[in-house]
Design a protein around this motif. Sequence first.
Motif, mmCIF file in Angstrom:
data_model
loop_
_atom_site.group_PDB
_atom_site.id
_atom_site.type_symbol
_atom_site.label_atom_id
_atom_site.label_comp_id
_atom_site.label_asym_id
_atom_site.label_seq_id
_atom_site.Cartn_x
_atom_site.Cartn_y
_atom_site.Cartn_z
ATOM 1 N N ASP A 223 -34.777 82.498 -72.260
ATOM 2 C CA ASP A 223 -35.322 82.825 -71.277
ATOM 3 C C ASP A 223 -35.183 81.628 -70.422
ATOM 4 O O ASP A 223 -36.128 80.978 -71.134
ATOM 5 C CB ASP A 223 -35.226 83.810 -71.019
ATOM 6 C CG ASP A 223 -34.250 84.119 -69.325
ATOM 7 O OD1 ASP A 223 -33.372 82.892 -68.850
ATOM 8 O OD2 ASP A 223 -34.162 85.549 -69.648
ATOM 9 N N SER A 224 -34.918 81.108 -68.522
ATOM 10 C CA SER A 224 -35.300 79.535 -68.791
ATOM 11 C C SER A 224 -36.113 80.106 -67.319
ATOM 12 O O SER A 224 -35.864 81.703 -67.001
ATOM 13 C CB SER A 224 -33.885 79.283 -67.769
ATOM 14 O OG SER A 224 -33.186 78.296 -69.170
ATOM 15 N N GLN B 38 -28.933 73.697 -73.246
ATOM 16 C CA GLN B 38 -28.871 74.853 -74.428
ATOM 17 C C GLN B 38 -28.893 73.918 -75.695
ATOM 18 O O GLN B 38 -29.496 74.099 -76.668
ATOM 19 C CB GLN B 38 -27.530 75.509 -74.424
ATOM 20 C CG GLN B 38 -27.668 76.422 -72.845
ATOM 21 C CD GLN B 38 -28.586 77.268 -73.727
ATOM 22 O OE1 GLN B 38 -29.152 77.696 -74.462
ATOM 23 N NE2 GLN B 38 -29.088 77.887 -72.658
ATOM 24 N N LEU C 52 -38.245 79.387 -74.906
ATOM 25 C CA LEU C 52 -36.703 78.968 -74.740
ATOM 26 C C LEU C 52 -35.583 79.871 -75.488
ATOM 27 O O LEU C 52 -34.337 80.141 -75.658
ATOM 28 C CB LEU C 52 -36.037 77.631 -75.110
ATOM 29 C CG LEU C 52 -37.978 76.480 -75.751
ATOM 30 C CD1 LEU C 52 -36.895 75.727 -76.334
ATOM 31 C CD2 LEU C 52 -37.969 76.135 -73.836
ATOM 32 N N ARG D 123 -32.359 72.674 -76.174
ATOM 33 C CA ARG D 123 -33.219 73.860 -76.180
ATOM 34 C C ARG D 123 -32.974 74.893 -77.764
ATOM 35 O O ARG D 123 -33.924 75.514 -78.400
ATOM 36 C CB ARG D 123 -33.166 75.045 -75.039
ATOM 37 C CG ARG D 123 -32.946 74.466 -73.363
ATOM 38 C CD ARG D 123 -32.840 75.195 -73.349
ATOM 39 N NE ARG D 123 -33.931 76.725 -72.573
ATOM 40 C CZ ARG D 123 -34.432 75.982 -71.542
ATOM 41 N NH1 ARG D 123 -34.845 75.728 -70.905
ATOM 42 N NH2 ARG D 123 -35.196 77.737 -71.817
ATOM 43 N N ILE E 164 -39.805 83.070 -72.481
ATOM 44 C CA ILE E 164 -39.118 81.419 -71.857
ATOM 45 C C ILE E 164 -39.935 80.757 -72.289
ATOM 46 O O ILE E 164 -39.745 79.364 -72.649
ATOM 47 C CB ILE E 164 -40.635 82.009 -69.927
ATOM 48 C CG1 ILE E 164 -38.978 82.234 -68.713
ATOM 49 C CG2 ILE E 164 -40.291 79.645 -69.752
ATOM 50 C CD1 ILE E 164 -39.800 82.723 -67.692
ATOM 51 N N TYR F 156 -42.654 73.543 -67.300
ATOM 52 C CA TYR F 156 -42.965 73.688 -68.822
ATOM 53 C C TYR F 156 -42.788 72.872 -69.139
ATOM 54 O O TYR F 156 -41.729 72.470 -69.647
ATOM 55 C CB TYR F 156 -42.065 75.272 -69.431
ATOM 56 C CG TYR F 156 -42.492 75.823 -70.623
ATOM 57 C CD1 TYR F 156 -43.113 75.658 -71.125
ATOM 58 C CD2 TYR F 156 -40.563 76.301 -71.280
ATOM 59 C CE1 TYR F 156 -43.485 75.800 -72.613
ATOM 60 C CE2 TYR F 156 -41.103 77.050 -72.122
ATOM 61 C CZ TYR F 156 -42.419 76.468 -73.070
ATOM 62 O OH TYR F 156 -42.082 77.420 -74.345
ATOM 63 N N THR G 163 -28.172 84.478 -72.172
ATOM 64 C CA THR G 163 -29.566 84.087 -72.047
ATOM 65 C C THR G 163 -30.025 84.903 -73.680
ATOM 66 O O THR G 163 -28.949 85.815 -73.714
ATOM 67 C CB THR G 163 -30.512 84.191 -71.507
ATOM 68 O OG1 THR G 163 -30.818 85.404 -71.230
ATOM 69 C CG2 THR G 163 -30.245 83.329 -70.339
ATOM 70 N N LYS H 252 -40.328 83.887 -62.784
ATOM 71 C CA LYS H 252 -38.978 84.315 -62.832
ATOM 72 C C LYS H 252 -38.398 85.707 -62.383
ATOM 73 O O LYS H 252 -39.217 86.529 -61.764
ATOM 74 C CB LYS H 252 -39.262 84.992 -64.483
ATOM 75 C CG LYS H 252 -38.395 85.662 -65.656
ATOM 76 C CD LYS H 252 -36.724 84.142 -65.221
ATOM 77 C CE LYS H 252 -35.624 84.548 -65.297
ATOM 78 N NZ LYS H 252 -34.193 83.606 -65.928
ATOM 79 N N ASN I 33 -38.367 72.027 -68.817
ATOM 80 C CA ASN I 33 -37.179 72.489 -67.760
ATOM 81 C C ASN I 33 -35.700 71.710 -67.648
ATOM 82 O O ASN I 33 -35.111 72.824 -67.341
ATOM 83 C CB ASN I 33 -37.732 71.647 -66.552
ATOM 84 C CG ASN I 33 -39.394 72.744 -65.539
ATOM 85 O OD1 ASN I 33 -39.576 73.020 -66.830
ATOM 86 N ND2 ASN I 33 -40.054 71.770 -65.337
ATOM 87 N N ASN I 34 -35.525 70.960 -68.151
ATOM 88 C CA ASN I 34 -34.475 70.332 -67.537
ATOM 89 C C ASN I 34 -33.499 70.359 -69.338
ATOM 90 O O ASN I 34 -32.885 69.265 -69.022
ATOM 91 C CB ASN I 34 -33.840 68.655 -67.106
ATOM 92 C CG ASN I 34 -34.530 68.752 -65.404
ATOM 93 O OD1 ASN I 34 -34.190 69.813 -65.592
ATOM 94 N ND2 ASN I 34 -35.887 68.272 -65.407
#
Lengths: 250, 812
Positions: A59-60, A78, A57, A81, A54, A66, B804, A13, A74-75
Amino acid sequence: MKQVLIEMQSIEKIFYADDVETHALSNIHLRIQPGDYLSITGPSGCGKSTLLSIIGLLDSASGGDYSLLGESVNNLDQKQRTKIRNKEIGFIFQSFNLISDMTVWENILLPLSYRRDLSNTQKNALATQALQDVSMTHRKKHYPAQLSGGQQQRVAIARAIAGKPSLILADEPTGNLDTKNAEVVMRLLDELHHNGASICMVTHDPRSAQRANRSIHIIDGQIVSDETSPLGKGMGTLSAARRDHCEVKG
Amino acid sequence: MNLLFDIQYAIRNLFKSLSFTLLTIVVMAIGLGASLFITTAVKHLAWEPMYFPDGDRIINIKRRINNEWRQTLLHDYQKIKDEVKSIDLISGHSKTTTVLSDGYQSIRYQGTLVTGDFFKITGVTPLLGRVITDADQVPGGPPVVMLSYQIWQNYFNGQQDIIGKKIKINQQEHEVVGVATQASAHPIEKTFWLPLKKHASDLTLEKSAGLQNLNARLKPGFSVNQAREEINRIFSNSPELLTAPDQKLTARVFTEKRSQVGTLDLLYTLFAASLCVLSLCCINVANLLLARSNSRMNETAIRLALGAPRAKLIGQTMWEAVFICLLGGAFAIFLAGWGVESTMDYFQSRSKMSEFPKAMRLSLGYEEVFIGIAITLVAVFATGFVPAWRSSKCDFNSILKDGSKTSLGKQTGSVSRYLVGTQITLSCMLMIAAGVLFILIQQGIAAGYGITIHKFISGKLSIHHYPYGHSRVAYLNRVLAEVTKLPGVEAATLVSRLPTEYSPAQNLEPEGAGWAYNDFVRSNLVEMYPNAFDTLGISVLEGRAFDQNDNQGSQKVAIISQLLADKLWPNESPLGKRVRGYWGVRGYLDKGSQAQADKWTTVVGVVPQISHREMFDTELTPNMYVPYQQSNMATMAVVLKTHGNPDKLKAPLAKAVLKIDPNTPVFDCFSLTQQDKENRASHDFIKWMFALFAIAALVMAATGIYGMMSNHIRRRTQEIGIRRALGVPDAAIIRLIMGQSLKQLAIGFGLGLPLGYLASKIFIDKFSAQSLLYTIVYFVVPVIIASVVFLATITPLMRVLRQTPASALRYE
């Protein structure tokens, strides 16, 4: 064989502020099994809360892989998630983060209200159960401002567990509490773990960290130790927590 | 010392957020400037007395027959002078065409025929010589004239020995007895004053002189109402003033200022709109200051905790409002000054008159500046007090314990919501009123006069000095022949009134109908040359146009408009039917004796209804056209239809006319487009002012709502983060926040739409609606406001949603 709950490979990160690049996390490898009670410790600014964000979820990661419950996140967009956060993850924050305009009951019901797989009856039953688990039924119509810090955190725990998530993430859950209230909250977490919940807790407090059955230590964004203790030291029960809390504050 | 520190601190804060400061100053400048500008107009046109000495005591009296306005007569003047006790001075005056000639050149000026105490009432005082006295009013006495300062300077080069000299006015020698001071001229600055030289006792009522203005001065202690009642009482007991026994004679009595300015309802509507804009500005700035005080609640809490008295805290917080409003007020005064000057330029550039009436002139003087300062001080209170008071009432203990989630946030949030609800209400009302007005006026402009005006130019000819009959016709024939030859002229004609002008009217009685007087149809009367319809492009729908055979010796004929045909003979052909007009004294229309009635006139044709400057009126007056050879009006307009730009024919037209008779200059020479511009100048002005106010209202509402929502969402950033952390979908958060905006909208529309309808009703009742197109405004305005609210809400919200959840949770 049980499915791995969390699997992180080479997570990084990086924060960018103006022209400065800050590596908050580097090369994190982490695997969490269902039923783990994991504490994450380390000095201030080492990246504990970032890692928790992270995992939750919120934050990425800037790099790495992950997977949650065997699925790569990962992909995910929003929306996906958000859905996972709502169903699989429960959050407990240091500053409680209850919504001040909502009653205790409404706060607990909030994450459940977005679950389409549950009927209203089920939602009410889950919220009632969660309130009972933290012994806050008598305060269900109160607003957060009418509660003490310990009570607010118990409500926050009820909100986190109400949907029976796969993983509970706690970020310094006792950071804003006095010793007695902190003990009550920790016993609640112990009890949840005892009943099968997977918990991942960031803490500064060594005594809280010792209650977990696994502890990782982070320095400068890297995991420097990962120790497992088969039982942990969290031996309290919910009933004991309730009793103790009543002695602290009604 | 503390005060100085507070001021320094406020200035420092203003500089710290310069964009906020500039925004609020601009908002205040717009609101204060608009209201000061309109207040200046209202003060000059409505509140201030006439510029005469004792202007507040000067009244204007008009004759009314059966509740319809008629020209006041010399007999009315004499009656009031002899019997009314509530007045101590009385005078009458009328404008008259005067041609000043010296053998080389002739110039037409607007002269003023005066009688009685004109100079005492109006305050016109001599710079040289004397004013016109009663001795000059003797019929048959030596002709005398008093010059205005402007004419003395411009025409006579300020000759000091002008007094006693003879000058030629309307072909007659007049002795100059005085020159007026520049400041005292009335009713205009370039004029002559001539004695009326008529006395009621020498005339029968039918031959009485008309007075365009009858003024009187109230005795001290008497009101306009008392004078009105007394005059009406005297009129009702004066059958000798009636031209027919069954008439009801009354007087319309108002202050002279009111009479000069005319109806003020549109001006007051504009004034109300400007106050709406000012309110919106104050609400906007108050809202912005509220948001600012909210963001500084920790500081306020610390001050309170340290023992700051509430009054002190309010004062300290208000200093920012003081600076914002004072700076905004200073700019507003310049803005209003610029507005006044631009407005005067606008109206003067569109006016056909050689000079703008003094009573209508606006200026921004010391008094207006003081009004501006007073409005600014009110704005300081309106914008600064609520935020200061609310912030001083905060629960400082809660704030100090838990900075971001406070009771203050909720309190200011609710105040802010009320303010935004009010903003939506006011902007909705203003935009609906402006939109409806805009459409109604545009429709009136689009409907026009019934002819295509852009190729025409016209100039007036006054031929009073030509004897009635053949010599007038012969002169006009020569003029027509001469101007038709001018290069660039496609066709030329003569008419008494053009569609761009008001026309005198008469009451018409159809033959054999047996109508009572009150049933007679009122109609415009236009005299014209035979080729006029053809030249103006008016087609004959039925029957025929005039021709050369329609002359003094032939049967009296008329062509009427379709509207008149429908009113006189509904569902019948009017051709061959007969009608006659009733003419009252001085060409105005009363039911009178047979002697006053015209001969029966036979209708020979029907043309479409043409408007005579009535494009905004709710009801059109029908028209009757008669051939010039059968009427011989003393003032006619020569009309040229041109191939190119009609303004280029102005000088050739004047030259051609002077060539025929050097003593008969053409005057009021303007293209019809220019006349049209003048006709709609005030409507265009009001239309654009309302449009500007509506745009300002929309911008205010948009910034106000944006400010509130931005502040609201900023305060809820952490909460939004929590919700997102708990898995609440973004769509649900958008719905939640939008729901709050929708509540504001619902409240705003709930009040704004009915108020907007009521405001627009004023215009719907006043102007003729060509169609129901204006109803679209009631749908479009809510859509525009809703879109603005949506954008103002979604923009700051998306900013938070783009973060975020982790960042939102960390937001302080």
